[in-house]
Design a protein around this motif. Structure first.
Motif, PDB file in Angstrom:
ATOM      1  N   LEU A   4       0.815  -1.201   0.000  1.00  0.00           N
ATOM      2  CA  LEU A   4       0.000   0.000   0.000  1.00  0.00           C
ATOM      3  C   LEU A   4       0.853   1.256   0.000  1.00  0.00           C
ATOM      4  N   ILE A   5       0.355   2.278  -0.671  1.00  0.00           N
ATOM      5  CA  ILE A   5       0.977   3.597  -0.662  1.00  0.00           C
ATOM      6  C   ILE A   5      -0.045   4.580  -0.101  1.00  0.00           C
ATOM      7  N   SER A   6       0.393   5.413   0.812  1.00  0.00           N
ATOM      8  CA  SER A   6      -0.498   6.421   1.381  1.00  0.00           C
ATOM      9  C   SER A   6       0.300   7.667   1.721  1.00  0.00           C
ATOM     10  N   LYS A  14       0.413  -3.266   7.743  1.00  0.00           N
ATOM     11  CA  LYS A  14       1.567  -3.968   7.177  1.00  0.00           C
ATOM     12  C   LYS A  14       1.799  -3.532   5.730  1.00  0.00           C
ATOM     13  N   ASN A  15       3.052  -3.416   5.350  1.00  0.00           N
ATOM     14  CA  ASN A  15       3.451  -3.089   3.972  1.00  0.00           C
ATOM     15  C   ASN A  15       2.901  -1.747   3.489  1.00  0.00           C
ATOM     16  N   LEU A  16       2.799  -0.793   4.394  1.00  0.00           N
ATOM     17  CA  LEU A  16       2.326   0.543   4.018  1.00  0.00           C
ATOM     18  C   LEU A  16       3.523   1.476   3.831  1.00  0.00           C
ATOM     19  N   HIS A  17       3.607   2.103   2.655  1.00  0.00           N
ATOM     20  CA  HIS A  17       4.678   3.037   2.351  1.00  0.00           C
ATOM     21  C   HIS A  17       4.120   4.457   2.351  1.00  0.00           C
ATOM     22  N   ASN A  18       4.732   5.299   3.149  1.00  0.00           N
ATOM     23  CA  ASN A  18       4.305   6.693   3.247  1.00  0.00           C
ATOM     24  C   ASN A  18       4.982   7.495   2.130  1.00  0.00           C
ATOM     25  N   LYS A  25      10.834  12.088  -6.956  1.00  0.00           N
ATOM     26  CA  LYS A  25      11.997  11.320  -6.504  1.00  0.00           C
ATOM     27  C   LYS A  25      11.580  10.180  -5.578  1.00  0.00           C
ATOM     28  N   ARG A  26      10.652  10.469  -4.679  1.00  0.00           N
ATOM     29  CA  ARG A  26      10.206   9.439  -3.734  1.00  0.00           C
ATOM     30  C   ARG A  26       9.482   8.304  -4.453  1.00  0.00           C
ATOM     31  N   ILE A  27       8.617   8.651  -5.404  1.00  0.00           N
ATOM     32  CA  ILE A  27       7.872   7.595  -6.097  1.00  0.00           C
ATOM     33  C   ILE A  27       8.793   6.795  -7.004  1.00  0.00           C
ATOM     34  N   GLU A  28       9.789   7.440  -7.610  1.00  0.00           N
ATOM     35  CA  GLU A  28      10.742   6.700  -8.440  1.00  0.00           C
ATOM     36  C   GLU A  28      11.590   5.753  -7.595  1.00  0.00           C
ATOM     37  N   SER A  33      12.677   0.132  -6.207  1.00  0.00           N
ATOM     38  CA  SER A  33      12.973  -0.830  -5.135  1.00  0.00           C
ATOM     39  C   SER A  33      12.123  -2.102  -5.222  1.00  0.00           C
ATOM     40  N   GLN A  34      11.038  -2.069  -5.996  1.00  0.00           N
ATOM     41  CA  GLN A  34      10.146  -3.223  -6.097  1.00  0.00           C
ATOM     42  C   GLN A  34      10.541  -4.109  -7.278  1.00  0.00           C
ATOM     43  N   LYS A  35      10.411  -5.406  -7.094  1.00  0.00           N
ATOM     44  CA  LYS A  35      10.799  -6.343  -8.153  1.00  0.00           C
ATOM     45  C   LYS A  35       9.849  -6.257  -9.339  1.00  0.00           C
ATOM     46  N   THR A  36       8.570  -6.302  -9.074  1.00  0.00           N
ATOM     47  CA  THR A  36       7.582  -6.282 -10.154  1.00  0.00           C
ATOM     48  C   THR A  36       6.222  -5.888  -9.592  1.00  0.00           C
TER      49      THR A  36
END
Length: 273
Positions: A4-6, A14-18, A25-28, A33-36
């Motif tokens: 999740l992105i918020s 769990k697994n929440l990215h702020n 830059k942050r979204i790139e 960093s993610q595989k797929t």
């Protein structure tokens, strides 16, 4: 494997990215960093207020630029998923006092900053990835704990129930559980990529809504009052007055017939509960 992105922080999830989706830059960095990505469910929006023209920049930043930034990052690292589910709104059709039914063939005629930016986001996605994109145009959404989209149609200042005319005008609503059913079906390859209205399988009248909430007393408002309000809004192009008076003076049906070929839209507002 749900990530999740918020824009807000919550350590309990769990697994929440702020991440601020307007921070390129942050979204790139996140995408890199993610595989797929198997699929993306994009629920970002500035909603519930249609906005005025002077607010257009703010709506564009939240409703369109966030999407564009994410897509650009996915393209940069060659990680565009096979499924991109975009939450839109039936409001992109615009409101017309002479129209009763709006299906997916109806031309978009957005007028407010909210609807224009949502429509622009739809066009952007469909022009780039027509075979990977699912556009879900939500009718007004409700759940057991979220009643805003119903109350605003039958309550004054969230205090007093009201009814315009006979209360027999019809409208579409969308149970939030039907959204979950639809997204699940898309991820399971049961629904082809396209644009879909998402609404309950039944239409409601304003009298139905009052009956559901067991409104024994309500303020009766003659139709002529809102006809005057509509005339004022139409004369001076006051979007808020036009749109809200149209909602109460005419049928506003957004059928989900196209989607129901693939998904059992079974949840509804049951006035017998």
């Amino acid at each position: 494997n749900l990530t999740l992105i918020s824009r807000t922080k919550n350590k309990k999830i769990k697994n929440l990215h702020n991440i601020d989706l307007n921070n390129k830059k942050r979204i790139e960095a996140f995408v890199e960093s993610q595989k797929t990505f198997f699929g993306i469910i994009f629920l970002v929006a500035m909603a519930h207020k249609k906005g005025r023209n002077k607010n257009f920049g703010s709506f564009k930043k939240k409703n369109f630029c966030t999407l564009k930034n994410l897509i650009r990052a996915l393209e940069k690292f060659n990680k565009m998923p096979s499924k991109f589910i975009f939450s839109s709104t039936i409001s992109v059709y615009g409101e017309n006092i002479n129209e009763k039914l709006y299906d997916e063939q109806f031309k978009n005629t957005p007028s407010s900053p909210y609807t224009v930016t949502k429509s622009d986001a739809e066009v952007f996605l469909l022009s780039k990835y027509p075979k990977k994109v699912w556009i879900l145009r939500f009718a007004p959404v409700y759940s057991k704990i979220f009643r805003l989209n119903i109350y605003r149609r039958i309550k004054i200042f969230n205090l007093f129930f009201f009814k315009v005319g006979s209360g027999k005008k019809k409208l579409s609503l969308c149970n939030i559980k039907n959204i979950a059913l639809t997204i699940e079906s898309i991820l399971e390859n049961k629904v082809p990529a396209s644009v879909y209205n998402l609404s309950d399988s039944v239409d409601y009248t304003y009298s139905d809504l009052l009956q559901y909430f067991k409104a024994k007393t309500f303020i009766f408002i003659p139709k002529i009052i809102f006809q005057i309000v509509y005339s004022i809004g139409n004369t001076f192009n006051i979007i808020f007055l036009k749109e809200n008076s149209i909602k109460l003076l005419s049928d506003n049906i957004y059928p989900s017939i196209k989607l129901r070929k693939y998904v059992n839209i079974k949840h509804k507002l049951d006035i017998n509960d």
